[in-house]
Design an enzyme around this catalytic site. Structure first.
Site, PDB file in Angstrom:
ATOM      1  N   THR A  89       0.834  -1.211   0.000  1.00 15.84           N
ATOM      2  CA  THR A  89       0.000   0.000   0.000  1.00 15.84           C
ATOM      3  C   THR A  89       0.863   1.253   0.000  1.00 15.84           C
ATOM      4  O   THR A  89       0.587   2.205  -0.739  1.00 15.84           O
ATOM      5  CB  THR A  89      -0.948   0.008   1.215  1.00 15.84           C
ATOM      6  OG1 THR A  89      -1.654  -1.226   1.278  1.00 15.84           O
ATOM      7  CG2 THR A  89      -1.951   1.139   1.099  1.00 15.84           C
ATOM      8  N   ALA A 123       0.231  -1.144   7.159  1.00 13.54           N
ATOM      9  CA  ALA A 123       0.163  -1.948   8.388  1.00 13.54           C
ATOM     10  C   ALA A 123      -0.495  -3.271   8.036  1.00 13.54           C
ATOM     11  O   ALA A 123      -1.297  -3.350   7.097  1.00 13.54           O
ATOM     12  CB  ALA A 123      -0.625  -1.226   9.476  1.00 13.54           C
ATOM     13  N   GLY A 161       5.327  -7.400   7.881  1.00 10.56           N
ATOM     14  CA  GLY A 161       5.095  -8.490   6.933  1.00 10.56           C
ATOM     15  C   GLY A 161       6.101  -8.488   5.794  1.00 10.56           C
ATOM     16  O   GLY A 161       6.428  -9.536   5.233  1.00 10.56           O
ATOM     17  N   GLU A 208      11.387   0.755   9.732  1.00  9.32           N
ATOM     18  CA  GLU A 208      10.103   1.455   9.791  1.00  9.32           C
ATOM     19  C   GLU A 208       9.903   2.121  11.153  1.00  9.32           C
ATOM     20  O   GLU A 208       9.435   3.260  11.234  1.00  9.32           O
ATOM     21  CB  GLU A 208       8.960   0.477   9.496  1.00  9.32           C
ATOM     22  CG  GLU A 208       8.894   0.051   8.033  1.00  9.32           C
ATOM     23  CD  GLU A 208       7.906  -1.068   7.774  1.00  9.32           C
ATOM     24  OE1 GLU A 208       7.499  -1.221   6.613  1.00  9.32           O
ATOM     25  OE2 GLU A 208       7.545  -1.804   8.717  1.00  9.32           O
ATOM     26  N   LYS A 215      -7.630  -5.010   6.909  1.00  6.52           N
ATOM     27  CA  LYS A 215      -6.580  -4.928   7.931  1.00  6.52           C
ATOM     28  C   LYS A 215      -7.101  -4.427   9.282  1.00  6.52           C
ATOM     29  O   LYS A 215      -6.385  -4.475  10.277  1.00  6.52           O
ATOM     30  CB  LYS A 215      -5.444  -4.000   7.454  1.00  6.52           C
ATOM     31  CG  LYS A 215      -4.858  -4.361   6.096  1.00  6.52           C
ATOM     32  CD  LYS A 215      -4.159  -5.705   6.115  1.00  6.52           C
ATOM     33  CE  LYS A 215      -3.674  -6.116   4.746  1.00  6.52           C
ATOM     34  NZ  LYS A 215      -2.629  -5.243   4.211  1.00  6.52           N
TER      35      LYS A 215
END
Length: 224
Positions: free
Chosen positions: A29, A84, A97, A104, A122
Protein backbone atom coordinates in the site's frame (compact mmCIF):
# COMPACT_ATOMS: atom_id res chain seq x y z
CA UNK A 1 -7.81 -5.03 -3.62
CA UNK A 2 -4.98 -3.35 -5.52
CA UNK A 3 -7.30 -0.53 -6.53
CA UNK A 4 -8.24 0.03 -2.87
CA UNK A 5 -4.57 0.19 -1.91
CA UNK A 6 -3.90 2.71 -4.66
CA UNK A 7 -6.81 4.92 -3.54
CA UNK A 8 -5.53 4.90 0.06
CA UNK A 9 -1.95 5.67 -1.01
CA UNK A 10 -2.98 8.58 -3.21
CA UNK A 11 -5.23 9.96 -0.44
CA UNK A 12 -2.30 9.88 2.02
CA UNK A 13 -0.16 11.91 -0.38
CA UNK A 14 -2.59 14.81 0.06
CA UNK A 15 -1.14 15.36 3.55
CA UNK A 16 2.29 16.12 2.08
CA UNK A 17 3.07 19.80 1.50
CA UNK A 18 5.93 21.70 -0.11
CA UNK A 19 9.11 21.81 1.93
CA UNK A 20 8.35 18.79 4.09
CA UNK A 21 10.68 16.00 5.15
CA UNK A 22 8.66 12.82 4.66
CA UNK A 23 9.04 9.20 5.67
CA UNK A 24 8.50 6.81 2.78
CA UNK A 25 7.00 3.52 3.92
CA UNK A 26 7.45 -0.01 2.67
CA UNK A 27 4.89 -2.50 1.45
CA UNK A 28 2.15 -2.96 -1.10
CA UNK A 29 0.00 0.00 0.00
CA UNK A 30 2.84 2.40 0.83
CA UNK A 31 4.16 1.66 -2.67
CA UNK A 32 1.30 3.69 -4.16
CA UNK A 33 1.98 6.58 -1.79
CA UNK A 34 5.60 6.72 -2.95
CA UNK A 35 4.47 6.52 -6.58
CA UNK A 36 2.12 9.47 -6.06
CA UNK A 37 4.85 11.53 -4.37
CA UNK A 38 7.11 10.78 -7.35
CA UNK A 39 4.38 11.93 -9.72
CA UNK A 40 3.90 15.17 -7.81
CA UNK A 41 7.66 15.82 -7.71
CA UNK A 42 7.93 15.39 -11.47
CA UNK A 43 4.61 16.87 -12.64
CA UNK A 44 3.81 19.50 -10.00
CA UNK A 45 7.29 20.52 -8.85
CA UNK A 46 6.65 19.32 -5.29
CA UNK A 47 9.75 19.98 -3.18
CA UNK A 48 10.27 17.38 -0.46
CA UNK A 49 13.04 15.31 1.05
CA UNK A 50 12.35 11.63 1.63
CA UNK A 51 13.64 9.28 4.32
CA UNK A 52 13.16 5.63 3.38
CA UNK A 53 12.29 2.60 5.48
CA UNK A 54 13.91 -0.15 3.38
CA UNK A 55 16.34 -0.77 0.55
CA UNK A 56 13.32 -1.60 -1.63
CA UNK A 57 11.75 1.80 -1.01
CA UNK A 58 15.11 3.50 -1.57
CA UNK A 59 15.32 1.94 -5.04
CA UNK A 60 11.74 2.96 -5.82
CA UNK A 61 12.23 6.56 -4.64
CA UNK A 62 15.48 6.98 -6.57
CA UNK A 63 13.82 5.66 -9.74
CA UNK A 64 11.14 8.36 -9.34
CA UNK A 65 13.62 11.17 -8.72
CA UNK A 66 12.55 11.82 -5.11
CA UNK A 67 15.42 13.54 -3.21
CA UNK A 68 16.54 11.46 -0.23
CA UNK A 69 18.40 11.90 3.05
CA UNK A 70 19.62 9.41 5.62
CA UNK A 71 17.65 9.23 8.87
CA UNK A 72 20.96 10.11 10.56
CA UNK A 73 20.98 13.48 8.82
CA UNK A 74 17.57 14.73 9.99
CA UNK A 75 16.24 15.90 13.36
CA UNK A 76 12.56 15.30 12.68
CA UNK A 77 10.18 14.10 9.99
CA UNK A 78 7.00 16.02 9.20
CA UNK A 79 4.90 13.13 7.87
CA UNK A 80 5.53 9.42 7.47
CA UNK A 81 3.13 7.26 5.50
CA UNK A 82 3.37 3.50 5.80
CA UNK A 83 1.21 0.40 5.60
CA UNK A 84 0.16 -1.95 8.39
CA UNK A 85 -0.69 -5.64 8.52
CA UNK A 86 -3.29 -5.32 11.29
CA UNK A 87 -4.82 -2.37 13.16
CA UNK A 88 -7.10 -2.64 16.18
CA UNK A 89 -9.64 -0.13 17.50
CA UNK A 90 -7.11 1.35 19.92
CA UNK A 91 -4.80 2.10 16.97
CA UNK A 92 -2.26 -0.51 18.00
CA UNK A 93 -0.88 -2.33 14.99
CA UNK A 94 1.26 -5.12 13.64
CA UNK A 95 3.80 -4.28 10.98
CA UNK A 96 6.71 -6.14 9.44
CA UNK A 97 5.09 -8.49 6.93
CA UNK A 98 7.62 -7.18 4.42
CA UNK A 99 10.51 -7.56 6.83
CA UNK A 100 11.32 -3.85 7.28
CA UNK A 101 9.96 -3.38 10.80
CA UNK A 102 13.20 -2.13 12.39
CA UNK A 103 13.81 0.60 9.82
CA UNK A 104 10.10 1.46 9.79
CA UNK A 105 10.08 2.00 13.56
CA UNK A 106 13.30 4.03 13.45
CA UNK A 107 11.73 6.38 10.88
CA UNK A 108 8.38 6.48 12.72
CA UNK A 109 9.94 7.55 16.03
CA UNK A 110 11.00 11.14 15.07
CA UNK A 111 7.84 11.66 12.98
CA UNK A 112 5.40 14.43 13.88
CA UNK A 113 2.42 12.93 12.01
CA UNK A 114 2.45 9.19 11.44
CA UNK A 115 -0.13 7.86 8.97
CA UNK A 116 -1.01 4.29 8.04
CA UNK A 117 -2.71 3.40 4.78
CA UNK A 118 -4.64 0.13 4.72
CA UNK A 119 -7.53 -1.60 3.05
CA UNK A 120 -10.50 -2.44 5.24
CA UNK A 121 -9.44 -6.10 5.68
CA UNK A 122 -6.58 -4.93 7.93
CA UNK A 123 -8.92 -3.44 10.54
CA UNK A 124 -9.43 -6.07 13.27
CA UNK A 125 -11.00 -6.50 16.70
CA UNK A 126 -7.85 -8.03 18.20
CA UNK A 127 -4.27 -8.23 16.98
CA UNK A 128 -2.57 -11.56 16.46
CA UNK A 129 -4.20 -13.41 13.57
CA UNK A 130 -1.37 -11.98 11.46
CA UNK A 131 1.87 -13.56 12.63
CA UNK A 132 3.92 -11.14 14.72
CA UNK A 133 7.40 -10.52 13.27
CA UNK A 134 10.25 -10.38 15.77
CA UNK A 135 13.64 -9.26 14.46
CA UNK A 136 16.50 -11.02 16.26
CA UNK A 137 20.28 -11.00 16.04
CA UNK A 138 21.76 -14.02 14.31
CA UNK A 139 23.91 -14.95 17.32
CA UNK A 140 21.77 -17.02 19.67
CA UNK A 141 18.74 -17.03 17.35
CA UNK A 142 18.11 -20.77 17.82
CA UNK A 143 18.13 -20.31 21.59
CA UNK A 144 15.57 -17.52 21.28
CA UNK A 145 13.49 -19.73 19.01
CA UNK A 146 13.42 -22.43 21.70
CA UNK A 147 12.52 -19.82 24.31
CA UNK A 148 9.53 -18.68 22.22
CA UNK A 149 8.57 -22.30 21.56
CA UNK A 150 8.58 -23.10 25.28
CA UNK A 151 6.35 -20.06 25.90
CA UNK A 152 3.79 -21.43 23.42
CA UNK A 153 4.25 -18.67 20.83
CA UNK A 154 4.52 -21.09 17.87
CA UNK A 155 7.65 -19.51 16.37
CA UNK A 156 8.88 -19.97 12.83
CA UNK A 157 12.01 -18.62 11.21
CA UNK A 158 11.06 -16.57 8.16
CA UNK A 159 12.53 -17.99 4.99
CA UNK A 160 13.11 -16.75 1.46
CA UNK A 161 14.34 -18.92 -1.42
CA UNK A 162 14.76 -21.88 0.96
CA UNK A 163 17.11 -19.90 3.20
CA UNK A 164 16.56 -17.88 6.35
CA UNK A 165 15.35 -14.40 5.47
CA UNK A 166 17.92 -11.74 6.35
CA UNK A 167 16.72 -8.17 6.94
CA UNK A 168 18.35 -5.00 5.60
CA UNK A 169 20.07 -4.79 8.99
CA UNK A 170 21.46 -8.38 8.70
CA UNK A 171 19.14 -9.89 11.29
CA UNK A 172 16.76 -12.86 11.24
CA UNK A 173 12.99 -12.68 11.68
CA UNK A 174 11.07 -15.12 13.86
CA UNK A 175 7.32 -14.95 13.20
CA UNK A 176 5.10 -15.75 16.19
CA UNK A 177 1.74 -17.41 15.48
CA UNK A 178 -0.13 -16.04 18.50
CA UNK A 179 -3.72 -16.14 17.26
CA UNK A 180 -4.83 -13.38 19.63
CA UNK A 181 -2.75 -10.87 21.57
CA UNK A 182 -4.76 -10.06 24.69
CA UNK A 183 -2.59 -7.09 25.75
CA UNK A 184 -0.40 -5.67 22.95
CA UNK A 185 1.31 -3.17 25.27
CA UNK A 186 2.28 -5.80 27.84
CA UNK A 187 3.47 -8.19 25.16
CA UNK A 188 5.55 -5.46 23.50
CA UNK A 189 7.13 -4.74 26.87
CA UNK A 190 8.01 -8.43 27.28
CA UNK A 191 9.70 -8.52 23.88
CA UNK A 192 11.48 -5.21 24.55
CA UNK A 193 13.14 -6.86 27.55
CA UNK A 194 14.07 -10.11 25.79
CA UNK A 195 17.81 -10.26 25.15
CA UNK A 196 18.59 -10.89 21.48
CA UNK A 197 15.40 -9.25 20.22
CA UNK A 198 16.34 -6.20 18.17
CA UNK A 199 12.79 -5.04 17.44
CA UNK A 200 9.27 -6.39 17.06
CA UNK A 201 6.29 -5.64 14.86
CA UNK A 202 4.00 -4.22 17.55
CA UNK A 203 3.56 -0.51 16.82
CA UNK A 204 1.43 0.52 19.78
CA UNK A 205 -0.15 3.98 20.10
CA UNK A 206 2.25 5.49 17.57
CA UNK A 207 -0.05 6.33 14.67
CA UNK A 208 -2.02 9.60 14.34
CA UNK A 209 -4.23 8.75 11.35
CA UNK A 210 -5.32 5.57 9.62
CA UNK A 211 -6.57 5.90 6.06
CA UNK A 212 -8.87 2.98 5.31
CA UNK A 213 -9.97 2.17 1.78
CA UNK A 214 -13.04 -0.02 1.42
CA UNK A 215 -15.92 -0.77 -0.88
CA UNK A 216 -17.71 2.32 0.43
CA UNK A 217 -14.79 4.67 -0.25
CA UNK A 218 -11.93 6.10 1.78
CA UNK A 219 -12.22 6.99 5.48
CA UNK A 220 -9.64 8.89 7.51
CA UNK A 221 -9.67 7.74 11.14
CA UNK A 222 -8.05 9.95 13.77
CA UNK A 223 -6.39 8.66 16.92
CA UNK A 224 -8.08 9.87 20.10
Amino acid sequence: MEELKKIAGVKAAQFVKNGMTIGLGTGSTAYYFVEEIGRRVNEEGLEVVGVTTSSRTTRQAKSLGIPLKSVDDIDSIDVTVDGADEVDKAFNGIKGGGGALLMEKIVATPTKEYIWVVDESKMVEHLGAFKLPVEVVQYGAKRLYRQFEKAGYKPQFREQDDKRFITDMDNYIIDLDLGKIEDPIAFANELDHTVGVVEHGLFNQMVNKVIVAGKDGVNVLEAK
